[in-house]
Design a protein around this motif. Structure first.
Motif, PDB file in Angstrom:
ATOM      1  N   GLU A  27      32.436  12.810 -26.589  1.00 39.30           N
ATOM      2  CA  GLU A  27      33.695  12.702 -25.851  1.00 39.30           C
ATOM      3  C   GLU A  27      33.465  12.143 -24.443  1.00 39.30           C
ATOM      4  OE1 GLU A  27      32.618  15.624 -27.296  1.00 39.30           O
ATOM      5  OE2 GLU A  27      33.810  15.358 -29.121  1.00 39.30           O
ATOM      6  N   ALA A  28      32.459  12.665 -23.759  1.00 40.15           N
ATOM      7  CA  ALA A  28      32.166  12.177 -22.403  1.00 40.15           C
ATOM      8  C   ALA A  28      31.697  10.726 -22.450  1.00 40.15           C
ATOM      9  CB  ALA A  28      31.108  13.058 -21.742  1.00 40.15           C
ATOM     10  N   ALA A  29      30.884  10.396 -23.445  1.00 41.63           N
ATOM     11  CA  ALA A  29      30.398   9.019 -23.572  1.00 41.63           C
ATOM     12  C   ALA A  29      31.549   8.062 -23.830  1.00 41.63           C
ATOM     13  CB  ALA A  29      29.367   8.933 -24.691  1.00 41.63           C
ATOM     14  N   ILE A  32      33.328   6.911 -20.615  1.00 40.40           N
ATOM     15  CA  ILE A  32      32.538   5.983 -19.786  1.00 40.40           C
ATOM     16  C   ILE A  32      32.332   4.651 -20.503  1.00 40.40           C
ATOM     17  CG2 ILE A  32      30.244   5.626 -18.788  1.00 40.40           C
ATOM     18  CD1 ILE A  32      30.320   8.681 -18.108  1.00 40.40           C
ATOM     19  N   LEU A  33      32.032   4.702 -21.790  1.00 38.67           N
ATOM     20  CA  LEU A  33      31.785   3.472 -22.538  1.00 38.67           C
ATOM     21  C   LEU A  33      33.034   2.608 -22.678  1.00 38.67           C
ATOM     22  CD1 LEU A  33      29.420   4.874 -25.297  1.00 38.67           C
ATOM     23  CD2 LEU A  33      28.784   3.518 -23.282  1.00 38.67           C
ATOM     24  N   SER A  34      34.205   3.229 -22.599  1.00 40.56           N
ATOM     25  CA  SER A  34      35.443   2.455 -22.720  1.00 40.56           C
ATOM     26  C   SER A  34      35.615   1.473 -21.558  1.00 40.56           C
ATOM     27  CB  SER A  34      36.656   3.381 -22.811  1.00 40.56           C
ATOM     28  OG  SER A  34      36.870   4.050 -21.574  1.00 40.56           O
ATOM     29  N   ALA A  35      34.874   1.668 -20.483  1.00 43.80           N
ATOM     30  CA  ALA A  35      34.935   0.739 -19.347  1.00 43.80           C
ATOM     31  C   ALA A  35      34.311  -0.614 -19.689  1.00 43.80           C
ATOM     32  CB  ALA A  35      34.250   1.350 -18.127  1.00 43.80           C
ATOM     33  N   GLY A  36      33.452  -0.649 -20.706  1.00 44.77           N
ATOM     34  CA  GLY A  36      32.907  -1.922 -21.171  1.00 44.77           C
ATOM     35  C   GLY A  36      31.711  -2.451 -20.402  1.00 44.77           C
ATOM     36  N   GLU A  71      25.815  10.756 -15.171  1.00 44.12           N
ATOM     37  CA  GLU A  71      26.809  10.768 -16.254  1.00 44.12           C
ATOM     38  C   GLU A  71      26.916   9.402 -16.921  1.00 44.12           C
ATOM     39  OE1 GLU A  71      29.871  14.169 -14.517  1.00 44.12           O
ATOM     40  OE2 GLU A  71      30.103  12.076 -13.879  1.00 44.12           O
ATOM     41  N   VAL A  72      26.879   8.350 -16.113  1.00 38.04           N
ATOM     42  CA  VAL A  72      26.961   6.992 -16.662  1.00 38.04           C
ATOM     43  C   VAL A  72      25.727   6.706 -17.521  1.00 38.04           C
ATOM     44  CG1 VAL A  72      27.029   4.540 -16.078  1.00 38.04           C
ATOM     45  CG2 VAL A  72      28.432   6.169 -14.786  1.00 38.04           C
ATOM     46  N   LEU A  80      22.788   4.410 -27.165  1.00 40.49           N
ATOM     47  CA  LEU A  80      21.523   4.036 -27.787  1.00 40.49           C
ATOM     48  C   LEU A  80      21.219   4.910 -28.999  1.00 40.49           C
ATOM     49  CD1 LEU A  80      19.289   3.385 -24.669  1.00 40.49           C
ATOM     50  CD2 LEU A  80      19.941   1.710 -26.404  1.00 40.49           C
ATOM     51  N   GLU A  81      21.388   6.206 -28.858  1.00 41.92           N
ATOM     52  CA  GLU A  81      21.057   7.111 -29.960  1.00 41.92           C
ATOM     53  C   GLU A  81      22.008   6.972 -31.143  1.00 41.92           C
ATOM     54  OE1 GLU A  81      20.552  11.199 -28.936  1.00 41.92           O
ATOM     55  OE2 GLU A  81      18.619  10.799 -27.996  1.00 41.92           O
ATOM     56  N   GLU A  82      23.286   6.901 -30.864  1.00 43.30           N
ATOM     57  CA  GLU A  82      24.281   6.950 -31.939  1.00 43.30           C
ATOM     58  C   GLU A  82      24.617   5.601 -32.563  1.00 43.30           C
ATOM     59  OE1 GLU A  82      25.485   9.747 -33.257  1.00 43.30           O
ATOM     60  OE2 GLU A  82      24.201  10.860 -31.883  1.00 43.30           O
TER      61      GLU A  82
END
Length: 151
Positions: A27-29, A32-36, A71-72, A80-82
């Motif tokens: 959820e936290a990822a 942050i990842l949605s920022a691209g 956090e970033v 990387l892991e998923e």
């Protein structure tokens, strides 16, 4: 394959995680990842490695307005892991990184060169190179501004 080295990597990985350096939750990822900032592009490098593209570095500056660098970084460890390490070809060939610094501002560069920020970057770099189960290929920096040599 070196089983002793693999076992040591697992011990190192567990040690880093026990000291608070671990991937973010899904959820936290996602936030942050949605920022691209980072994208796994479909093309591979010449050795068959996956390519992570770190695009518009201004996005990092925007993320640092609402998130810590830890956090970033943890969100990108999750990526990387998923998303990367589940691919058998990537497991065999590894990952290369292309980082576009064309939009790096002097202000962000100064922010990233603060001692606490540098320490965070160093911790994550050590983690990725000593305890993360991934082969690393090339790091290609594109369009670094001339001011980067001043820091």
């Amino acid at each position: 394959f070196d089983p002793t080295a693999a076992a040591q990597m697992l011990v190192d990985y567990a040690g880093y995680c026990a000291n608070g350096l671990r991937p973010a939750s899904a959820e936290a990822a996602a936030v942050i990842l949605s920022a691209g900032l980072v994208e796994v592009i479909p093309e591979r490098d010449l050795e068959g490695r996956a390519v992570l593209l770190v695009r518009d570095v201004r996005v990092l500056g925007e993320l640092l307005q609402t998130h810590t660098l830890e956090e970033v970084a943890a969100a990108h460890l999750w990526l990387l892991e998923e998303r990367v390490l589940v691919d058998d070809v990537i497991q065999e060939c590894g990952v290369s990184i292309v980082q576009d610094l064309s939009e790096l501002s002097f202000r962000l560069m100064l922010q990233l060169s603060q001692p606490s920020t540098l320490l965070c970057q160093l911790r994550f770099a050590r983690f990725l190179t000593t305890a993360f189960p991934c082969k690393w290929g090339h790091l290609v920096v594109v369009d670094a501004p001339s001011s980067i040599s001043m820091v």
